[in-house]
Design an enzyme around this catalytic site. Structure first.
Site, mmCIF file in Angstrom:
data_model
loop_
_atom_site.group_PDB
_atom_site.id
_atom_site.type_symbol
_atom_site.label_atom_id
_atom_site.label_comp_id
_atom_site.label_asym_id
_atom_site.label_seq_id
_atom_site.Cartn_x
_atom_site.Cartn_y
_atom_site.Cartn_z
ATOM 1 N N ASP A 104 0.856 -1.179 0.000
ATOM 2 C CA ASP A 104 0.000 0.000 0.000
ATOM 3 C C ASP A 104 0.894 1.231 0.000
ATOM 4 O O ASP A 104 2.063 1.161 0.411
ATOM 5 C CB ASP A 104 -0.913 0.019 1.225
ATOM 6 C CG ASP A 104 -1.908 1.185 1.191
ATOM 7 O OD1 ASP A 104 -2.539 1.385 0.131
ATOM 8 O OD2 ASP A 104 -2.039 1.897 2.200
ATOM 9 N N SER A 105 0.350 2.346 -0.454
ATOM 10 C CA SER A 105 1.124 3.584 -0.437
ATOM 11 C C SER A 105 1.329 4.092 0.984
ATOM 12 O O SER A 105 2.193 4.940 1.212
ATOM 13 C CB SER A 105 0.425 4.654 -1.282
ATOM 14 O OG SER A 105 -0.865 4.920 -0.786
ATOM 15 N N GLU A 160 -5.904 9.740 8.962
ATOM 16 C CA GLU A 160 -4.464 9.776 9.195
ATOM 17 C C GLU A 160 -4.078 10.765 10.291
ATOM 18 O O GLU A 160 -3.021 10.623 10.902
ATOM 19 C CB GLU A 160 -3.726 10.076 7.895
ATOM 20 C CG GLU A 160 -3.924 8.985 6.846
ATOM 21 C CD GLU A 160 -2.768 8.850 5.891
ATOM 22 O OE1 GLU A 160 -1.968 9.802 5.798
ATOM 23 O OE2 GLU A 160 -2.667 7.787 5.238
ATOM 24 N N HIS A 162 -8.845 3.216 4.031
ATOM 25 C CA HIS A 162 -8.924 4.004 5.264
ATOM 26 C C HIS A 162 -10.346 4.030 5.846
ATOM 27 O O HIS A 162 -10.531 4.212 7.048
ATOM 28 C CB HIS A 162 -8.509 5.460 5.006
ATOM 29 C CG HIS A 162 -7.034 5.675 4.850
ATOM 30 N ND1 HIS A 162 -6.317 5.141 3.801
ATOM 31 C CD2 HIS A 162 -6.154 6.376 5.596
ATOM 32 C CE1 HIS A 162 -5.049 5.502 3.913
ATOM 33 N NE2 HIS A 162 -4.922 6.258 5.000
ATOM 34 N N CYS A 210 -11.999 2.649 -0.285
ATOM 35 C CA CYS A 210 -10.713 3.131 0.207
ATOM 36 C C CYS A 210 -10.407 2.367 1.485
ATOM 37 O O CYS A 210 -11.287 2.185 2.328
ATOM 38 C CB CYS A 210 -10.752 4.640 0.475
ATOM 39 S SG CYS A 210 -9.228 5.278 1.234
ATOM 40 N N CYS A 240 -4.218 -1.258 -2.258
ATOM 41 C CA CYS A 240 -4.245 0.181 -2.484
ATOM 42 C C CYS A 240 -5.132 0.418 -3.694
ATOM 43 O O CYS A 240 -4.853 -0.119 -4.787
ATOM 44 C CB CYS A 240 -2.833 0.697 -2.744
ATOM 45 S SG CYS A 240 -2.726 2.427 -3.240
#
Length: 273
Positions: free
Chosen positions: A10-11, A158, A194, A192, A73
């Site tokens: 993942d990034s 984040e 997240h 996503c 990702c």
């Protein structure tokens, strides 16, 4: 090398939500996670740059003896996976496999919708790529797909503000945005990695008659099925139950953020690509 782990790329940190579900479903395997945090986020970068970064990380994981890699990702899956699968693997690693997170979700989303109207919530890069629209229509041409870009949702997560009162404004804004596109939407995909951390708040703005899908569990089940159908790949993945985490940026920062995605403390290692 003594181990041949399943690689998960993942990034940044979000792919840990996918890895968490994969490990829960397939605990016996060894795993190696790589977060390219030094160059994150990928979303605003060009197609060519995302492809080059992703390929570089894939090649690194190949060098670590990974025979199977999951691009956990959405941006990399949307903008790099096809080139890696079709152009690179036949030349550099024809006996290895790289899989993404978009197709597994697209293959099942139609099973959850009764109205034939589904919504996709994602980053601006994922939404603008139209990858989910194309993949879902290929699998379920009868579905109508709506999209909503949620550019503030990743920063909320984040910055560890995903459970704050301030997060409600941005979450409600985009839930209202996607649902205003059609009153028939009965399935929402969190496109996503997240977004699962926002799930509790998302549910407060979504009616009980709407199904919310997260990628992690779907990808985990798809991987289980893939390994059963491809024993020649499964046999190359070692089963020592080890888990290793790598980052291209600060390990302290990675470990601090990662515990929210992984659910417990981890200790990462730095690599320089």
């Amino acid at each position: 090398m003594s181990t041949a782990p399943i690689g998960i790329f993942d990034s940044g940190y979000g792919g840990l939500t996918v890895m968490k579900e994969i490990v829960k479903n397939l605990p016996e395997y060894d795993y190696l996670y790589l977060g390219d945090n030094a160059r994150a986020p990928y979303g605003g970068r060009s197609f060519d740059t995302i492809y080059q970064y992703t390929r570089q990380c894939v090649e690194y994981l190949f060098d670590q003896n990974c025979h199977l890699i999951i691009l956990a990702c959405n941006t990399a899956s949307a903008k790099a996976l096809r080139n890696i699968q079709q152009k690179d693997l036949p030349n550099i690693a024809p006996d290895r496999r790289v899989l993404g997170v978009i197709r597994p979700t697209a293959e099942v989303i139609g099973r959850y919708s009764k109205t034939g109207h589904v919504g996709v919530l994602g980053t601006s890069g994922t939404v603008n790529s139209n990858s989910y629209v194309m993949e879902i229509r290929q699998q379920f041409p009868e579905l109508t797909v709506y999209q909503e870009a949620c550019p503030m949702w990743v920063p909320l997560v984040e910055n560890q503000e995903y459970d704050s009162d301030g997060a409600d404004y941005f979450i409600q804004q985009h839930i209202d945005g996607i649902l205003s596109q059609s009153p028939k939407i009965d399935t929402l995909l969190l496109a996503c990695t997240h977004y699962p951390l926002l799930l509790d708040k998302i549910k407060t703005y979504v009616g009980d008659d709407i199904t919310i899908l997260s990628q992690g569990e779907i990808v985990a089940k798809s991987l289980d099925d893939y390994l059963q159908r491809h024993p020649e790949i499964a046999e190359k993945c070692t089963t020592g139950r080890s888990k290793k985490f790598l980052t291209t940026d600060s390990t302290d920062d990675f470990d601090d953020h990662a515990k929210f995605f992984w659910g417990k403390e981890i200790a990462s290692e730095f690599i320089d690509l």
